[in-house]
Design a protein around this motif. Structure first.
Motif, PDB file in Angstrom:
ATOM      1  N   ILE A  45       0.839  -1.193   0.000  1.00  0.00           N
ATOM      2  CA  ILE A  45       0.000   0.000   0.000  1.00  0.00           C
ATOM      3  C   ILE A  45       0.876   1.246   0.000  1.00  0.00           C
ATOM      4  O   ILE A  45       1.983   1.240   0.541  1.00  0.00           O
ATOM      5  CB  ILE A  45      -0.955  -0.011   1.220  1.00  0.00           C
ATOM      6  N   SER A  48      -1.639   6.579  -1.536  1.00  0.00           N
ATOM      7  CA  SER A  48      -2.845   6.643  -2.367  1.00  0.00           C
ATOM      8  C   SER A  48      -3.652   5.347  -2.324  1.00  0.00           C
ATOM      9  O   SER A  48      -4.617   5.190  -3.056  1.00  0.00           O
ATOM     10  CB  SER A  48      -2.471   6.979  -3.814  1.00  0.00           C
ATOM     11  N   GLY A  49      -3.249   4.411  -1.453  1.00  0.00           N
ATOM     12  CA  GLY A  49      -3.997   3.171  -1.297  1.00  0.00           C
ATOM     13  C   GLY A  49      -3.341   2.011  -2.015  1.00  0.00           C
ATOM     14  O   GLY A  49      -2.169   2.065  -2.400  1.00  0.00           O
TER      15      GLY A  49
END
Length: 199
Positions: A45, A48-49
């Motif tokens: 991760i 930004s995810g």
């Protein structure tokens, strides 16, 4: 602890410190921890995810308070050696001694890359107000990698091939944009995180 020197064609300093851990068995212990803790492994991760088009890895996220828990002795041993590297780094750049009086380790990752995986995007470790507390990044390669898997610092055209125990410390700033090149063969394991202003 053996100090390493990174060869570069550029005469300007790159501010990337490099050492080899004294106790390479720590690397084996950290790889074993990763492989024995399947339930803790998550997709890599970023801020930004989860996006495998940016970062494609398996990670175990660890909080500093977990270092002292039973079964986590390898982390304590690792950070004792990392601290020696860090002390050597600030001795080399004395200006940092005043700046770096109250720093701490934040959360950190154990990561595994398999063939075809890598951290694809050129990125830096301080990208927003949320990461502005990061001063340095650190990374130790936990195994030798023969095909691919190097770390590329784009501003310096500098490529570093993973070797077991090779440890890097560098500024978290935009000046040290980097990516992980694609792994061609085997597995690549690292431990990585940040040295930050104390909260």
């Amino acid at each position: 602890m053996k100090k390493n020197f990174i060869k570069t064609n550029n005469l300007n300093p790159h501010f990337i410190g490099s050492w080899t851990l004294e106790s390479l068995s720590i690397c084996d212990d950290l790889i074993s921890y990763f492989e024995l803790n399947l339930a803790k492994q998550k997709k890599g991760i970023t801020v930004s995810g989860i996006n495998p088009n940016i970062k494609d890895s398996s990670d175990i996220l660890i909080q500093p308070k977990e270092i002292i828990l039973p079964g986590n002795e390898a982390f304590k041993a690792y950070f004792e050696e990392l601290f020696i590297c860090y002390k050597n780094y600030i001795d080399e750049w004395p200006f940092l001694k005043n700046l770096a009086q109250k720093l701490e380790i934040s959360s950190f990752n154990l990561q595994r890359y398999k063939p075809g995986q890598h951290f694809k995007a050129i990125h830096t470790e301080r990208t927003s107000i949320d990461s502005s507390h990061r001063i340095f990044a650190f990374m130790t390669y936990l195994n030798d990698v023969e095909e691919g898997g190097s770390t590329y610092f784009s501003h310096y055209d500098l490529e570093i091939q993973p070797r077991k125990g090779l440890t890097l410390i560098w500024p978290a700033e935009w000046t040290h944009a980097h990516r992980g090149n694609i792994l061609r063969e085997g597995s690549k394991y690292i431990i990585t995180g940040w040295i930050c202003f104390a909260n």
